[in-house]
Design a protein around this motif. Sequence first.
Motif, PDB file in Angstrom:
ATOM      1  N   LEU A   1       0.858  -1.195   0.000  1.00 30.64           N
ATOM      2  CA  LEU A   1       0.000   0.000   0.000  1.00 30.64           C
ATOM      3  C   LEU A   1       0.889   1.238   0.000  1.00 30.64           C
ATOM      4  CD1 LEU A   1      -2.644   1.595   0.290  1.00 30.64           C
ATOM      5  CD2 LEU A   1      -2.582   1.124   2.753  1.00 30.64           C
TER       6      LEU A   1
ATOM      7  N   CYS B   1       1.369   5.133  -0.004  1.00 26.59           N
ATOM      8  CA  CYS B   1       0.408   6.171   0.391  1.00 26.59           C
ATOM      9  C   CYS B   1       1.034   7.560   0.402  1.00 26.59           C
ATOM     10  CB  CYS B   1      -0.222   5.853   1.747  1.00 26.59           C
ATOM     11  SG  CYS B   1       0.897   5.763   3.129  1.00 26.59           S
TER      12      CYS B   1
ATOM     13  N   ALA C   1      -5.621   6.633   2.884  1.00 31.33           N
ATOM     14  CA  ALA C   1      -5.029   5.312   3.106  1.00 31.33           C
ATOM     15  C   ALA C   1      -5.608   4.654   4.354  1.00 31.33           C
ATOM     16  CB  ALA C   1      -3.512   5.431   3.227  1.00 31.33           C
TER      17      ALA C   1
ATOM     18  N   ILE D   1       3.118  -0.877   4.251  1.00 34.50           N
ATOM     19  CA  ILE D   1       2.813   0.511   3.907  1.00 34.50           C
ATOM     20  C   ILE D   1       4.103   1.225   3.529  1.00 34.50           C
ATOM     21  CG2 ILE D   1       2.046   2.729   4.844  1.00 34.50           C
ATOM     22  CD1 ILE D   1       0.081   1.192   6.573  1.00 34.50           C
TER      23      ILE D   1
ATOM     24  N   ASP E   1       5.178   4.775   3.100  1.00 30.36           N
ATOM     25  CA  ASP E   1       4.663   6.100   3.437  1.00 30.36           C
ATOM     26  C   ASP E   1       5.500   7.167   2.729  1.00 30.36           C
ATOM     27  OD1 ASP E   1       3.539   8.325   4.545  1.00 30.36           O
ATOM     28  OD2 ASP E   1       3.618   7.609   6.611  1.00 30.36           O
TER      29      ASP E   1
ATOM     30  N   GLN F   1       1.619   5.990  13.853  1.00 33.37           N
ATOM     31  CA  GLN F   1       1.673   4.579  13.511  1.00 33.37           C
ATOM     32  C   GLN F   1       1.964   3.657  14.697  1.00 33.37           C
ATOM     33  OE1 GLN F   1       4.661   2.676  13.196  1.00 33.37           O
ATOM     34  NE2 GLN F   1       6.224   4.261  13.415  1.00 33.37           N
TER      35      GLN F   1
ATOM     36  N   TYR G   1       5.692  -1.024   8.419  1.00 30.76           N
ATOM     37  CA  TYR G   1       5.699   0.398   8.086  1.00 30.76           C
ATOM     38  C   TYR G   1       7.064   0.784   7.542  1.00 30.76           C
ATOM     39  CZ  TYR G   1       5.507   5.480   8.674  1.00 30.76           C
ATOM     40  OH  TYR G   1       5.559   6.837   8.470  1.00 30.76           O
TER      41      TYR G   1
ATOM     42  N   ASP H   1      -4.025   4.105  -2.642  1.00 29.79           N
ATOM     43  CA  ASP H   1      -4.445   4.694  -1.365  1.00 29.79           C
ATOM     44  C   ASP H   1      -5.728   5.511  -1.477  1.00 29.79           C
ATOM     45  OD1 ASP H   1      -3.575   6.946  -2.692  1.00 29.79           O
ATOM     46  OD2 ASP H   1      -2.124   7.550  -1.173  1.00 29.79           O
TER      47      ASP H   1
END
Length: 219
Positions: A6, A8, A13, A32, A34, A43, A56, A87
């Motif tokens: 993912l 984002c 998101a 994720i 980021d 987070q 993450y 996202d």
Amino acid sequence: MISLILPCMRQSAREVLSDLATQTIRPDLVRIIDNDDVFIHDQPHFFPTFPFRIEYVNPGENIGTNAAWNQAWCLADHAQYVGVIGDDYRINKRCIEHMLLYLRDEVAVTCAIVKGNTVPQRTKPLVGQYVRAKGRLGFALFHGDYLKELPLIPKEFKIFFGDNWIEYWLAYMKWPLCQINTPISHEHKTDLKEKLDYPTVISSERINWKCWLRGVKEL
């Protein structure tokens, strides 16, 4: 095992994570990427609330959608199924379940068909259409063994044409892509255009794509 990437740059998101948490078949891992510090402050206490493991990754800069997608190739070493999701997509609660129904041994990837910009609910009978390459890969689920055989998305495509690249190689390998009518929605957020020099980026990447297809540029 099901693992998802993912990337984002948007607060939406969070809604994607919420939709994944309510799936009838949930992913085991969501990584994720980021790209815009969306989750950097919350987070540690936010992620443990979800019923799947979250990895993450904050690259410290915007590495782009496609470099984030390329991390799916690494996940394919440990997961039977590997997916990528945008996202700003919303998915119905049986989306992964329906995708797995059509992700048989001879099928490389399934993708859900984008329908409108509201949270979708399936009303028609489930149908899968086997095609060579067609449609946008807003939410796609790959067989890990097939994905490992595809070339990584080149660095010349930072934001756009990653799905075109994947679809090109699926067609080249003659591996079918199955589109299914478990609909997802694309909310078409405009904030990305505010974060990027959108016209310059898409123009440059379109030129690279066309030149590569014509054989006048190596990637």
